[in-house]
Design an enzyme around this catalytic site. Structure first.
Site, PDB file in Angstrom:
ATOM      1  CG  ASP A  72      43.842  92.269  34.775  1.00 16.85           C
ATOM      2  OD1 ASP A  72      43.692  91.635  33.704  1.00 16.85           O
ATOM      3  OD2 ASP A  72      43.050  93.150  35.160  1.00 16.85           O
ATOM      4  CG  HIS A 105      57.349  68.597  23.558  1.00 19.28           C
ATOM      5  ND1 HIS A 105      58.355  69.089  24.355  1.00 19.28           N
ATOM      6  CD2 HIS A 105      57.142  67.339  23.986  1.00 19.28           C
ATOM      7  CE1 HIS A 105      58.735  68.160  25.210  1.00 19.28           C
ATOM      8  NE2 HIS A 105      58.020  67.078  25.004  1.00 19.28           N
ATOM      9  CG  ASP A 149      51.366  62.355  25.247  1.00 18.17           C
ATOM     10  OD1 ASP A 149      50.749  62.165  26.318  1.00 18.17           O
ATOM     11  OD2 ASP A 149      52.618  62.381  25.163  1.00 18.17           O
ATOM     12  CG  ASP A 207      52.329  61.027  30.294  1.00 16.69           C
ATOM     13  OD1 ASP A 207      51.761  61.320  29.227  1.00 16.69           O
ATOM     14  OD2 ASP A 207      53.564  61.173  30.469  1.00 16.69           O
ATOM     15  CG  HIS A 225      60.684  60.107  23.025  1.00 12.97           C
ATOM     16  ND1 HIS A 225      60.284  58.974  23.677  1.00 12.97           N
ATOM     17  CD2 HIS A 225      59.856  60.246  21.955  1.00 12.97           C
ATOM     18  CE1 HIS A 225      59.243  58.449  23.027  1.00 12.97           C
ATOM     19  NE2 HIS A 225      58.978  59.191  21.971  1.00 12.97           N
ATOM     20  CG  HIS A 233      58.247  60.567  32.272  1.00 13.89           C
ATOM     21  ND1 HIS A 233      57.117  60.778  33.013  1.00 13.89           N
ATOM     22  CD2 HIS A 233      57.851  60.611  30.970  1.00 13.89           C
ATOM     23  CE1 HIS A 233      56.083  60.955  32.192  1.00 13.89           C
ATOM     24  NE2 HIS A 233      56.497  60.845  30.943  1.00 13.89           N
ATOM     25  CG  HIS A 241      57.698  64.959  32.613  1.00 13.54           C
ATOM     26  ND1 HIS A 241      58.019  65.912  31.695  1.00 13.54           N
ATOM     27  CD2 HIS A 241      56.993  64.029  31.923  1.00 13.54           C
ATOM     28  CE1 HIS A 241      57.526  65.575  30.507  1.00 13.54           C
ATOM     29  NE2 HIS A 241      56.894  64.439  30.631  1.00 13.54           N
ATOM     30  CD  GLU A 243      56.655  58.765  27.422  1.00 14.21           C
ATOM     31  OE1 GLU A 243      56.258  59.500  26.503  1.00 14.21           O
ATOM     32  OE2 GLU A 243      56.732  59.125  28.602  1.00 14.21           O
ATOM     33  CE1 TYR A 259      56.837  60.166  17.871  1.00 12.11           C
ATOM     34  CE2 TYR A 259      58.940  59.227  18.557  1.00 12.11           C
ATOM     35  CZ  TYR A 259      57.644  59.597  18.861  1.00 12.11           C
ATOM     36  OH  TYR A 259      57.145  59.404  20.115  1.00 12.11           O
ATOM     37  NE  ARG A 274      54.517  60.096  23.061  1.00 13.44           N
ATOM     38  CZ  ARG A 274      54.537  61.150  22.239  1.00 13.44           C
ATOM     39  NH1 ARG A 274      55.385  61.190  21.231  1.00 13.44           N
ATOM     40  NH2 ARG A 274      53.714  62.167  22.416  1.00 13.44           N
ATOM     41  CD  GLU A 298      53.157  58.601  27.951  1.00 11.51           C
ATOM     42  OE1 GLU A 298      52.605  59.376  27.137  1.00 11.51           O
ATOM     43  OE2 GLU A 298      53.936  58.981  28.838  1.00 11.51           O
TER      44      GLU A 298
HETATM   45  N1  GLY Z   1      52.967  63.780  27.982  1.00  6.23           N
HETATM   46  C1  GLY Z   1      54.327  64.025  28.190  1.00  6.23           C
HETATM   47  C2  GLY Z   1      55.127  62.815  28.142  1.00  6.23           C
HETATM   48  O1  GLY Z   1      54.700  61.800  27.619  1.00  6.23           O
HETATM   49  O2  GLY Z   1      56.190  62.764  28.676  1.00  6.23           O
HETATM   50 MN    MN Z   2      55.176  60.548  29.299  1.00  6.14          MN
HETATM   51 MN    MN Z   3      52.642  61.501  27.382  1.00  6.29          MN
END
Ligand code: GLY
Ligand code: MN
Ligand code: MN
Length: 434
Positions: free
Chosen positions: A35, A238, A255, A266, A345, A349, A356, A380, A384, A402, A404
């Site tokens: 709950d 992730h 990140d 982001d 990736h 975005h 996103h 970004e 890897y 990465r 970004e």
């Molecule tokens: N933090 C999620 C991405 O970079 O898309």
């Molecule tokens: Mn991102």
């Molecule tokens: Mn990100």
């Protein structure tokens, strides 16, 4: 955001609609366990159109050949709810604060929507939502359809989210200000993580440091679950466990970013836990940074997003050849998608009310959208190299990087909204004072 913004947005949506009715519902509360609930987060499309931040509310837009009307349904004041969860704005409060034409008790939604539906033939809803209020509306539409003597009934049900999200693609200066505010707080958090990081700490301790800065500066929330990934954990895209020890000699990929008045940032930075890049780490880092800078430099009005994606893949493939990880012709390697193993990736975005932002990436014909001033996207790139990947020279194994940033497309080209966050090897080592 003041009321004029919401009025303008609704008026643009009404312009895009044919005669008919649009129903947009608030987000339901989300159960965390048993709950207890997660902190409430409004449906971004709903918020975009009216700025109302309570659950159990519905916005209805009505368009006829010569008029339009907006109705907001909200939950009435309720002493029990006020005692446990705080006061609702209530019907009078919402009438006072919001510039909609009418405010009604949500308890009247079922009856009123039935009345409204039988005057229209087009219904605009989120086709993919399982909102119980939308089910109520669809059930009302069905019952009208099978009722003798009803003059009009719904003949087409269309996706309203496509229209709203097309509007959401271009950010106003006020939206940019909110994004900038989120980024300013996020910048402080990343810098603090670089300063405070020490070998032997746990990943969650850096996350805690950043969350403190988010909340202490009034951010509404994290914009997404933080990734704090030491060493080889960075190769899990992730990774959100954030519980491992940070080890001397490893990098940490963070990140993490916050949301300001529902607008996201982001940001990813990757830095050495002991404050100094090793030669191998610096080589990969500079390769990724070079790709990132070149991709950002290519952003301008008219450039198609698909072109940018392909360009970034070419640059990443070249970097992999340069590092001695791939060998052969770039064209052949790319056709075989060899680079995807190490750069899996996309380049970025849309970003806005959602991290996103679910705005379209293609036009009505399915063609990749060309950049327009006011769009905001992340750039970004990442490389890897898993610790157990024998296709990679040993010195690079276990490195995941990465970088970004958040980029605004402008009439002149672009503005890197997160340019103040340490990024070059020198800036990062300077920030990682030990
Ligand atoms: N933090 C999620 C991405 O970079 O898309
Ligand atoms: Mn991102
Ligand atoms: Mn990100």
């Amino acid at each position: 955001m003041n009321e004029t913004h919401f009025l303008n947005r609704r008026s643009k949506l009404l312009d895009m609609m044919e005669e008919g009715l649009a129903i947009i519902t608030s987000a339901p509360p989300q159960t965390r366990s048993n709950d207890t609930e997660y902190p409430y987060r409004q449906n971004s499309d709903f918020y975009y159109l009216c700025g109302f931040n309570e659950d159990n509310s519905v916005l209805v837009l009505i368009k006829t050949p010569n008029s339009s009307k907006t109705i907001l349904f909200v939950e009435a004041h309720n002493a029990e709810h006020a005692l446990w969860n705080g006061a609702r704005m209530g019907i009078d409060g919402a009438r006072e604060k919001f510039s909609v034409d009418e405010v009604h008790d949500i308890a009247q939604f079922g009856g009123m929507i039935k009345e409204l539906l039988h005057e229209h033939i087009n219904l605009y809803i989120d086709l993919y939502s399982d909102s119980s209020r939308l089910s109520e509306a669809k059930t009302a539409a069905q019952s009208l359809h099978s009722t003798r003597g009803v003059k009009r009934h719904i003949r087409s049900i269309r996706d309203v989210t496509y229209l709203i999200r097309t509007l959401r693609l271009i950010k106003s200066s006020e939206e940019i200000e909110s994004i900038k505010k989120a980024i300013a707080i996020t910048a402080e958090a990343h810098h603090s993580a670089m300063e405070k990081c020490r070998a032997g700490m746990r990943e969650y301790q850096l996350q805690a440091e950043m969350n403190y800065i988010f909340l202490n500066n009034g951010a509404s929330s994290e914009a997404y679950g933080a990734i704090v990934a030491g060493g080889n954990n960075a190769n899990t895209l992730h990774y959100v466990d954030n519980r491992d020890e940070l080890r001397d000699g490893d990098l940490v990929l963070i990140d993490a970013a916050c949301e300001w008045e529902l607008y996201a940032s982001d940001i990813t930075r990757t830095f050495p836990i002991n404050g100094k890049f090793s030669d191998a780490q610096r080589e990969v880092y500079n390769a990724v940074l070079d790709v990132q800078l070149r991709v950002i430099e290519a952003i301008r009005v008219g450039v198609k997003r698909d072109w940018l994606q392909n360009y970034s893949e070419e640059l990443l493939c070249d970097a992999l050849i340069e590092l001695g990880i791939l060998s052969g012709e770039r064209k052949t390697l790319m056709e075989a998608k060899e680079h995807k193993k190490y750069a899996p990736h996309g380049i970025g975005h849309w970003m806005g009310l959602d991290v996103h932002d679910p705005c379209p990436y293609v036009d009505e014909e399915g063609e990749s959208l060309a950049f327009m001033a006011g769009m905001v996207m992340t750039i970004e790139p990442g490389l890897y190299f898993r610790v157990d990947d024998e296709s990679v020279p040993e010195r690079y194994r276990g490195i995941g990087i990465r970088i970004e940033d958040n980029i605004l497309v402008t009439e002149e080209g672009y503005e890197n909204l997160s340019v103040m966050i340490a990024k070059s090897v020198e800036e990062i080592e300077g920030m990682c004072r030990r």
